[in-house]
Design a protein around this motif. Structure first.
Motif, short mmCIF file in Angstrom:
data_model
loop_
_atom_site.label_atom_id
_atom_site.label_comp_id
_atom_site.label_asym_id
_atom_site.label_seq_id
_atom_site.Cartn_x
_atom_site.Cartn_y
_atom_site.Cartn_z
N UNK B 172 -4.75 -1.54 7.14
CA UNK B 172 -4.55 -2.06 5.77
C UNK B 172 -5.57 -1.46 4.82
N UNK B 174 -7.30 1.37 5.14
CA UNK B 174 -7.07 2.80 4.89
C UNK B 174 -5.89 2.98 3.95
N UNK B 175 -4.82 2.21 4.20
CA UNK B 175 -3.64 2.36 3.36
C UNK B 175 -3.95 1.94 1.92
N UNK B 178 -5.65 4.53 -0.02
CA UNK B 178 -4.77 5.60 -0.50
C UNK B 178 -3.88 5.15 -1.65
N UNK B 179 -3.26 3.99 -1.49
CA UNK B 179 -2.23 3.58 -2.45
C UNK B 179 -2.17 2.05 -2.54
N UNK B 181 -1.26 -0.11 -4.79
CA UNK B 181 -0.12 -0.86 -5.33
C UNK B 181 1.02 -0.92 -4.33
N UNK B 182 1.19 0.15 -3.53
CA UNK B 182 2.27 0.11 -2.53
C UNK B 182 1.94 -0.91 -1.43
N UNK B 183 0.70 -0.95 -1.00
CA UNK B 183 0.31 -1.92 0.03
C UNK B 183 0.54 -3.33 -0.49
N UNK B 184 0.28 -3.52 -1.77
CA UNK B 184 0.53 -4.81 -2.40
C UNK B 184 2.03 -5.13 -2.44
N UNK B 185 2.83 -4.08 -2.69
CA UNK B 185 4.28 -4.27 -2.73
C UNK B 185 4.83 -4.65 -1.36
N UNK B 186 4.06 -4.38 -0.30
CA UNK B 186 4.47 -4.81 1.04
C UNK B 186 4.07 -6.25 1.32
N UNK B 187 3.38 -6.88 0.39
CA UNK B 187 3.05 -8.29 0.57
C UNK B 187 1.61 -8.55 0.99
N UNK B 188 0.75 -7.53 0.90
CA UNK B 188 -0.65 -7.73 1.27
C UNK B 188 -1.44 -8.10 0.02
N UNK B 189 -2.29 -9.11 0.16
CA UNK B 189 -3.10 -9.55 -0.98
C UNK B 189 -4.27 -8.58 -1.17
#
Lengths: 235, 290
Positions: B172, B174-175, B178-179, B181-189
């Protein structure tokens, strides 16, 4: 008639000063495949981003599975059952293929198992140990970007330009995947430039122009609308 | 020239000790920079704060070194969380320069307060009894406390590397580096992750402060003199690389120690000379990506 799972009404969105959506309105029912067609810059990608709160500012209403999301933070919207496959694919280079696949957390029960996903995308099974997700070919990266949101239990998939820049044989494979996902009852919003790819897959089409819906029609009405469509898409 | 083994080993040991601090501090900087995109200039002051909190615990609450090892990281993490929530989070959309100004200003404020209260002479902090003494290795004398610091920092550095590079939680991180907003779009706070990451980085600095307290004096300036070298280490290793900051930290400590033996006049500048060379040959740093 199936239940509405996504209702966008009078959606306006801004990136900084630039106003990109001007009153987008459309609905998607459970199990439907719906396309957003239109030229580059018409506002289709921005619409998907706005649904997830990834634009600078948004106003209007976006109801996901009965919940108003316009004021929710992005990570909460995902938990209402939305899976997002961005136009740029968003494969992480610091994650292995398998880590990329298992990155999105489970948001609901009933997602596909990793085995089922590998069954659907055999290439990914072969390449799963690849240390850097971005070492995959363009087509494989696209498959990975789609595959990873099938695990999470998300039932509404927002797919942005999944055929862009891919070889015809891969585009056909992706078409078969969409058909399978539809059979499994996924609801899919497709943003597509490639109309010939989208036409046989979709139940309904929305034509987006200048940040709002200009036309909408069903798959059955398509033959009568081709002329109009050519004008909008300039193809 | 003839080589005196005990003297060489002595300098190597000092180098390893310094390297432990370089590695711990540059690791915290790397973790923070990776996710927050902020160069945490308060890091040295937070290290100093760690040493002072340990001193307070001992002298005001009667809680010794082992308690400090546990409590100081918690206190400093809470302090970091507060800074992130109240101040840093408003800066992410602005130019890097603002983060630099804020954290640098904070460092000056903290050091100013402590200098005003405690003067600059420094306060003694006694070594825990269990770690006094040392081992005679035949070719040199190895003080127990120094051995402990080297081993403990190695374990912490490698543990942090393991968590970031080899676990789900790390993926999480590392991702999101990198990005986000995308990690957030997957539902991670992601905002909460950023807050906790800053807290963790600050806790590492505080922990280094506890390690340092019995070796160096607990003084308001202890951070600012160390942090300049640490920034050079970070530049050499490459900003944001986890393993890079660990290896460069220990490596440069050793190089510094060797220089003290072979050419003492250059020992305080050798790291900066290496930095200049690295910047010319490989501006992204030895382990940097871009």
């Amino acid at each position: 008639m199936a239940e509405e799972v996504l209702r966008v009404s009078d959606l306006n969105a801004w990136y900084g000063e630039s106003h990109v959506l001007h009153g987008m309105s459309f609905t998607v029912r459970e199990g439907e495949v719906v396309t957003l067609l239109g030229r580059n810059g018409a506002g289709r990608t921005s619409t998907l981003k706005a649904i997830l709160g990834l634009v600078g500012r948004r106003a209007g209403s976006i109801v996901v599975n009965g919940v108003e999301t316009i004021r929710l933070p992005t990570y909460r919207i995902a938990h209402l059952g939305v899976g997002y496959c961005p136009e740029e694919r968003g494969i992480f280079s610091s994650l292995s293929v398998e880590e990329n696949l298992t990155l999105p957390p489970e948001i609901a029960k009933g997602g596909m198992s990793v085995d089922e996903i590998y069954g659907m995308f055999p290439n990914l099974r072969e390449r799963r140990a690849t240390a850097q997700g971005t070492k995959l070919s363009g087509g494989e990266q696209q498959m990975l970007a789609m595959a990873r949101i099938l695990r999470t239990g998300a039932r509404i998939l927002l797919l942005d330009e999944i055929t862009e820049g891919l070889a015809p044989v891969i585009v056909q494979a992706l078409g078969r995947v969409i058909v399978k996902l539809k059979e499994r009852g996924f609801t899919i919003v497709l943003v597509e430039q490639n109309f010939r790819f989208a036409a046989p897959l979709a139940d309904r089409h929305y034509v987006v122009e200048h940040g709002r819906v200009a036309e909408s029609f069903t798959a059955a009405e398509l033959p009568a609308r081709t002329g109009m469509l050519h004008e909008y898409l300039g193809v | 020239m003839s080589i005196s083994v005990p003297a060489l080993m002595g300098q190597l040991l000092i180098g390893l000790i310094n390297g432990s601090f370089y590695a711990l501090l540059s690791l915290g900087l790397a973790v923070i920079f990776g996710l927050l995109n902020i160069i945490n200039f308060t890091h040295g002051a937070q290290y100093m704060l760690g040493a002072f909190v340990a001193w307070f615990l001992l002298n005001k609450a009667g809680l010794g070194y082992w308690w400090a090892l546990l409590l100081v990281p918690i206190v400093l993490a809470a302090f970091g969380v507060l800074i992130e929530r109240l101040m840093l989070k408003h800066l992410y959309k602005l130019d890097h320069l603002y983060g630099l100004l804020l954290t640098f200003g904070l460092a000056l404020v903290l050091e100013g307060i402590f200098t005003h209260q405690f003067g600059s002479a420094g306060l003694p902090y006694n070594m825990p009894e269990k770690l006094t003494g040392g081992y005679n290795l035949g070719f040199m004398f190895l003080p127990t406390y120094r051995a402990w610091v080297i081993v403990a920092s190695l374990v912490i550095c490698l543990g942090t590397w393991f968590v970031i590079e080899r676990t789900k939680l790390g993926s999480y991180l590392r991702a999101a580096t990198e990005n986000p907003s995308l990690v957030q779009a997957f539902g991670v706070n992601v905002p909460r992750m950023i807050t906790l990451t800053y807290g963790f980085g600050v806790a590492l600095a505080g922990l280094a402060g506890v390690f340092a307290a019995p070796i160096y004096q607990v003084s308001p300036q202890m951070g600012s003199s160390l942090i300049i070298v640490v920034f050079a280490v970070v530049v050499i290793g490459g900003m944001g690389s986890i393993m890079g900051s660990i290896l460069t930290g220990f490596g440069l400590g050793i190089i510094e120690g060797l220089t003290k033996y072979f050419y003492p006049e250059a020992s305080s500048t050798v790291i900066f000379v290496i930095m200049a060379i690295v910047l010319m040959v490989r501006p992204q740093g030895l382990f940097g990506q871009r």
